[in-house]
Design an enzyme around this catalytic site. Sequence first.
Site, PDB file in Angstrom:
ATOM      1  N   ASP A  12       0.823  -1.272   0.066  1.00 32.75           N
ATOM      2  CA  ASP A  12      -0.009  -0.036   0.006  1.00 32.75           C
ATOM      3  C   ASP A  12       0.938   1.270   0.111  1.00 32.75           C
ATOM      4  O   ASP A  12       1.980   1.208   0.649  1.00 32.75           O
ATOM      5  CB  ASP A  12      -0.885  -0.127   1.293  1.00 32.75           C
ATOM      6  CG  ASP A  12      -1.902   1.149   1.272  1.00 32.75           C
ATOM      7  OD1 ASP A  12      -2.511   1.401  -0.120  1.00 32.75           O
ATOM      8  OD2 ASP A  12      -2.551   1.264   2.200  1.00 32.75           O
ATOM      9  N   ASN A  14       1.094   3.375  -2.969  1.00 41.23           N
ATOM     10  CA  ASN A  14       1.528   3.696  -4.106  1.00 41.23           C
ATOM     11  C   ASN A  14       1.222   5.106  -4.835  1.00 41.23           C
ATOM     12  O   ASN A  14       1.850   5.867  -5.211  1.00 41.23           O
ATOM     13  CB  ASN A  14       1.220   2.669  -5.155  1.00 41.23           C
ATOM     14  CG  ASN A  14       2.009   1.404  -5.514  1.00 41.23           C
ATOM     15  OD1 ASN A  14       2.875   1.276  -4.511  1.00 41.23           O
ATOM     16  ND2 ASN A  14       1.543   0.379  -5.987  1.00 41.23           N
ATOM     17  N   HIS A  29       2.213   3.743  -8.967  1.00 42.33           N
ATOM     18  CA  HIS A  29       2.038   2.550  -9.256  1.00 42.33           C
ATOM     19  C   HIS A  29       3.270   1.765 -10.336  1.00 42.33           C
ATOM     20  O   HIS A  29       3.783   0.622 -10.050  1.00 42.33           O
ATOM     21  CB  HIS A  29       0.612   2.157 -10.173  1.00 42.33           C
ATOM     22  CG  HIS A  29      -0.361   2.585  -9.387  1.00 42.33           C
ATOM     23  ND1 HIS A  29      -0.605   1.702  -7.881  1.00 42.33           N
ATOM     24  CD2 HIS A  29      -1.447   3.088  -9.399  1.00 42.33           C
ATOM     25  CE1 HIS A  29      -1.929   2.140  -7.545  1.00 42.33           C
ATOM     26  NE2 HIS A  29      -2.445   3.217  -8.365  1.00 42.33           N
ATOM     27  N   THR A  58     -11.003  -6.658  -4.348  1.00 46.28           N
ATOM     28  CA  THR A  58     -12.466  -6.479  -5.041  1.00 46.28           C
ATOM     29  C   THR A  58     -13.073  -5.322  -4.886  1.00 46.28           C
ATOM     30  O   THR A  58     -13.850  -4.861  -5.658  1.00 46.28           O
ATOM     31  CB  THR A  58     -13.705  -7.831  -4.393  1.00 46.28           C
ATOM     32  OG1 THR A  58     -13.094  -7.610  -2.916  1.00 46.28           O
ATOM     33  CG2 THR A  58     -13.010  -9.066  -4.855  1.00 46.28           C
ATOM     34  N   TRP A  61     -12.073  -1.862  -7.579  1.00 47.58           N
ATOM     35  CA  TRP A  61     -13.023  -1.466  -8.678  1.00 47.58           C
ATOM     36  C   TRP A  61     -13.561  -0.028  -8.559  1.00 47.58           C
ATOM     37  O   TRP A  61     -14.061   0.691  -9.462  1.00 47.58           O
ATOM     38  CB  TRP A  61     -14.273  -2.357  -9.149  1.00 47.58           C
ATOM     39  CG  TRP A  61     -13.329  -3.895  -9.651  1.00 47.58           C
ATOM     40  CD1 TRP A  61     -13.562  -4.751  -8.842  1.00 47.58           C
ATOM     41  CD2 TRP A  61     -12.758  -4.106 -10.773  1.00 47.58           C
ATOM     42  NE1 TRP A  61     -12.863  -5.987  -9.360  1.00 47.58           N
ATOM     43  CE2 TRP A  61     -12.440  -5.484 -10.910  1.00 47.58           C
ATOM     44  CE3 TRP A  61     -12.354  -3.372 -11.713  1.00 47.58           C
ATOM     45  CZ2 TRP A  61     -11.642  -6.053 -11.596  1.00 47.58           C
ATOM     46  CZ3 TRP A  61     -11.573  -3.880 -12.816  1.00 47.58           C
ATOM     47  CH2 TRP A  61     -11.148  -5.350 -12.861  1.00 47.58           C
ATOM     48  N   LEU A 122      10.310 -20.494  -5.913  1.00 46.00           N
ATOM     49  CA  LEU A 122       9.253 -19.613  -4.915  1.00 46.00           C
ATOM     50  C   LEU A 122       7.859 -19.553  -5.726  1.00 46.00           C
ATOM     51  O   LEU A 122       7.981 -19.512  -6.942  1.00 46.00           O
ATOM     52  CB  LEU A 122      10.107 -18.176  -5.006  1.00 46.00           C
ATOM     53  CG  LEU A 122       9.089 -16.801  -4.511  1.00 46.00           C
ATOM     54  CD1 LEU A 122       9.025 -17.009  -3.172  1.00 46.00           C
ATOM     55  CD2 LEU A 122       9.654 -15.682  -4.890  1.00 46.00           C
ATOM     56  N   GLU A 191       2.131 -13.140  12.202  1.00 44.84           N
ATOM     57  CA  GLU A 191       2.837 -12.171  12.845  1.00 44.84           C
ATOM     58  C   GLU A 191       2.559 -11.025  11.801  1.00 44.84           C
ATOM     59  O   GLU A 191       3.135 -10.900  10.771  1.00 44.84           O
ATOM     60  CB  GLU A 191       4.210 -12.370  13.184  1.00 44.84           C
ATOM     61  CG  GLU A 191       4.647 -13.516  13.886  1.00 44.84           C
ATOM     62  CD  GLU A 191       3.995 -13.532  15.214  1.00 44.84           C
ATOM     63  OE1 GLU A 191       3.735 -12.371  15.971  1.00 44.84           O
ATOM     64  OE2 GLU A 191       3.641 -14.585  15.557  1.00 44.84           O
TER      65      GLU A 191
HETATM   66  C1  IPE Z   1      -5.509  -2.661  -0.151  1.00 38.33           C
HETATM   67  O1  IPE Z   1      -5.157  -1.156  -0.337  1.00 38.33           O
HETATM   68  C2  IPE Z   1      -5.474  -3.369  -1.407  1.00 38.33           C
HETATM   69  C3  IPE Z   1      -3.894  -3.655  -2.176  1.00 38.33           C
HETATM   70  C4  IPE Z   1      -3.049  -3.315  -1.864  1.00 38.33           C
HETATM   71  C5  IPE Z   1      -4.176  -4.039  -3.515  1.00 38.33           C
HETATM   72  P1  IPE Z   1      -6.072  -0.152  -0.527  1.00 38.33           P
HETATM   73  O2  IPE Z   1      -5.640   1.048  -0.590  1.00 38.33           O
HETATM   74  O3  IPE Z   1      -7.108  -0.726  -1.626  1.00 38.33           O
HETATM   75  O4  IPE Z   1      -6.972  -0.022   0.957  1.00 38.33           O
HETATM   76  P2  IPE Z   1      -7.896   0.891   1.725  1.00 38.33           P
HETATM   77  O5  IPE Z   1      -9.018   0.920   0.836  1.00 38.33           O
HETATM   78  O6  IPE Z   1      -7.237   1.994   1.946  1.00 38.33           O
HETATM   79  O7  IPE Z   1      -8.450  -0.012   2.942  1.00 38.33           O
HETATM   80  C1  IPE Z   2      -1.799   0.054  -3.205  1.00 35.85           C
HETATM   81  O1  IPE Z   2      -1.520   1.488  -3.309  1.00 35.85           O
HETATM   82  C2  IPE Z   2      -1.739  -0.359  -4.785  1.00 35.85           C
HETATM   83  C3  IPE Z   2      -3.270  -0.813  -5.033  1.00 35.85           C
HETATM   84  C4  IPE Z   2      -4.431  -0.729  -4.219  1.00 35.85           C
HETATM   85  C5  IPE Z   2      -3.476  -1.114  -6.255  1.00 35.85           C
HETATM   86  P1  IPE Z   2      -2.527   2.637  -3.325  1.00 35.85           P
HETATM   87  O2  IPE Z   2      -2.952   2.939  -4.805  1.00 35.85           O
HETATM   88  O3  IPE Z   2      -3.706   2.272  -2.387  1.00 35.85           O
HETATM   89  O4  IPE Z   2      -1.926   3.917  -2.860  1.00 35.85           O
HETATM   90  P2  IPE Z   2      -2.589   4.814  -1.475  1.00 35.85           P
HETATM   91  O5  IPE Z   2      -2.846   4.070  -0.631  1.00 35.85           O
HETATM   92  O6  IPE Z   2      -3.673   5.502  -2.552  1.00 35.85           O
HETATM   93  O7  IPE Z   2      -1.245   5.674  -1.557  1.00 35.85           O
HETATM   94 MG    MG Z   3      -4.313   2.496  -0.472  1.00 40.89          MG
END
Ligand code: IPE
Ligand code: IPE
Ligand code: MG
Length: 224
Positions: A12, A14, A29, A58, A61, A122, A191
């Site tokens: 998370d 990006n 990304h 999910t 989207w 892996l 953990e």
């Molecule tokens: C969780 O991240 C999903 C992925 C890393 C693919 P999100 O950014 O979608 O999570 P929420 O919506 O902030 O909880």
């Molecule tokens: C996680 O990064 C990647 C995906 C959910 C595809 P985010 O796109 O959720 O990045 P933030 O949380 O908005 O910074």
């Molecule tokens: Mg996020």
Amino acid sequence: MNPLKHVAIIMDGNGRWGLKNKNSRNAGHKAGLKTVEKIIKESIKNKIRYLTLYAFSTENWKRPKNEINFLFSLLDNFLRNRIKELHQQKIRLKIIGNKNFTQKLNKLLISAEKKTLKNKKLQINLALNYGSKFELLNAFKDLKKSNSIINEKNLQKYLSTKDIPDPDLLIRTGNTKRLSNFLLWQLAYSEIFFEKKLWPDFNEKDYNRIIKKFRNIKRNFGNI
Ligand code: IPE
Ligand code: IPE
Ligand code: MG
């Protein structure tokens, strides 16, 4: 020292990284993909057998079309350019989640899975259009249909992670402490490490620091 067979990662941060550094979520990304490559390499060095990466939920989207399209074009490119190399490195790619993308992408995913099926160095479980509630609901339905006894072992047979051990370690980057519908059943005794860094800033050093800490935790599993 705890054995470490399976690492799961919620990658998370990006979007925030991209906005901060390049004024574009999509640039984040793209940068995040580089971290994926680093972590794959480092996982092999650490002799980790399973690496489960949350790439698209999910719920994702709900995001703007342009971001969704960009994410899937990144994935498409990655598979086309890198699958041969992953295969040579004896890496198996498995998709967990519902493969209901474009026919073109589905084909590409299935062919990457097939090509790498027998690799044992892996296993990367790429969680794509993955949601734990959806996975569990379907598992319950399938278990009921099978008429077998309803117990943990039988339910597990219908999860996307059947045949592999539950994650020993979960890492979530991006300074948020939640599971976001990821592996709710399988993480029962993992953990958990929540990392402040955004995913594109996360590196081998951070990964190894967490692994070192993990190795020394006293895991009880209810015992003393
Ligand atoms: C969780 O991240 C999903 C992925 C890393 C693919 P999100 O950014 O979608 O999570 P929420 O919506 O902030 O909880
Ligand atoms: C996680 O990064 C990647 C995906 C959910 C595809 P985010 O796109 O959720 O990045 P933030 O949380 O908005 O910074
Ligand atoms: Mg996020």
